[in-house]
Design a protein around this motif. Structure first.
Motif: not given
Length: 317
Positions: A126-130, A137-153
């Motif tokens: 769970v992370v903040g929008f920023d 600082g290359a990773g953003k929340p959307e990056t985390l979402w993509a890299l987390g698939e399929p096992d990390i929501e």
């Protein structure tokens, strides 16, 4: 609450060997303001709903300090020990303190996910929008979402708005630097505080009838604007109304090396030397000024004390 220090790489650390499935709130969280609290509470709620451990990961020291971009980040709204206490109150079962050094600063977003989050058995982040992570600082929340698939929501929490503004550590710092403790308290969800120890000063306050407690900070807290404040001082577990001055004492000195923080507790008569003290900033009374005589100073201190007492009494109604 278990506190675990991590150094990258963490592959062989005991934290990995004992890791259990968890929901993890990730961020630096300086100030643990209402926006941070929103992220952390959401993570703890999600952990309880899923039957997972509720955990927090923070970074120490501040990345900007390590990368030579410190500026005002040489001080903290919540130095580490204070931050941990806030985490405990928010219900964290485990807190990971990731050592932010030059090695960790070079970790890519993918390496952070693969070699930090997955070994720790993070099932939901769970992370903040920023939120940003990874080298530069290359990773953003959307990056985390993509890299987390399929096992990390991944859950991305929207900004926490107050008075049309996004609550942020920067806004808290600005409010304190401008002498607006009420505004800072609204952003934090409670009055801003500084912890320290009472040390010997010049002893001049006692000679004019207003003994003061000189406060040596226990850590590098952000210091509010110089001036006189109504504060609540806590000593020996009891809260006392007080008036506090942050300044250079121009009536007695041409120039001090740095501002002094000293509090006059309105209803306290014991010996304070060596005791831990916490001051909570409630209201700004006035700027510091040089007086033409000791009598003028005494009259002003008496007026400050009366004003502080009135303000603090009204707050307690």
């Amino acid at each position: 609450m278990e506190i675990i220090s991590l150094h990258y790489p963490i592959a062989s650390s005991s934290a990995v060997l004992t890791a259990v499935p968890k929901t993890l709130a990730i961020g630096h969280f300086d100030g643990v303001h209402r926006g941070h609290q929103n992220v952390i509470r959401r993570a703890m709620e999600a952990a309880r709903a899923a039957g997972l451990e509720g955990a927090i990961m923070t970074f120490h020291p501040h990345p900007k300090e390590v990368l030579g971009q410190s500026g005002h980040y040489t001080t903290s709204l919540t130095p580490l020990e204070e931050k941990l206490e806030r985490f405990r109150k928010l219900g964290a079962q485990t807190v990971y303190i990731m050592n932010f050094d030059l090695t960790f600063a070079g970790v890519t977003p993918a390496e952070f996910v693969d070699f930090v989050l997955r070994p720790l058995q993070v099932k939901k982040a769970v992370v903040g929008f920023d939120f940003t992570f990874g080298a530069k600082g290359a990773g953003k929340p959307e990056t985390l979402w993509a890299l987390g698939e399929p096992d990390i929501e991944v859950e991305i929490v929207d900004p926490f708005m107050q008075g049309g503004n996004k609550v942020s550590s920067t806004l808290v710092r600005e409010a304190l630097s401008e002498g607006r403790p009420e505004a800072a308290a609204q952003l934090l969800g409670e009055p801003y505080l500084v912890r320290g120890t009472v040390v010997h000063g010049e002893g001049r306050g006692r000679t004019i009838g207003f003994p003061t407690a000189n406060i040596r900070q226990d850590a590098a807290f952000v210091v509010p604007r110089m001036g006189v404040y109504a504060v609540i001082a806590e000593v020996d577990g009891e809260r006392q109304p007080a008036v506090l001055n942050i300044g250079m004492k121009p009536t007695f000195h041409d120039k001090l090396p740095e501002p002094v923080m000293e509090a006059h507790l309105l209803d306290y008569s014991g010996d304070l030397y060596g005791k831990p003290i916490t001051v909570r900033f409630i209201a700004f009374l006035r700027t510091e000024k040089k007086f033409g005589s000791i009598d003028e100073l005494i009259a002003q201190i008496r007026s400050d004390a009366e004003q502080a007492r009135s303000i603090l009494a009204a707050k307690n109604k």
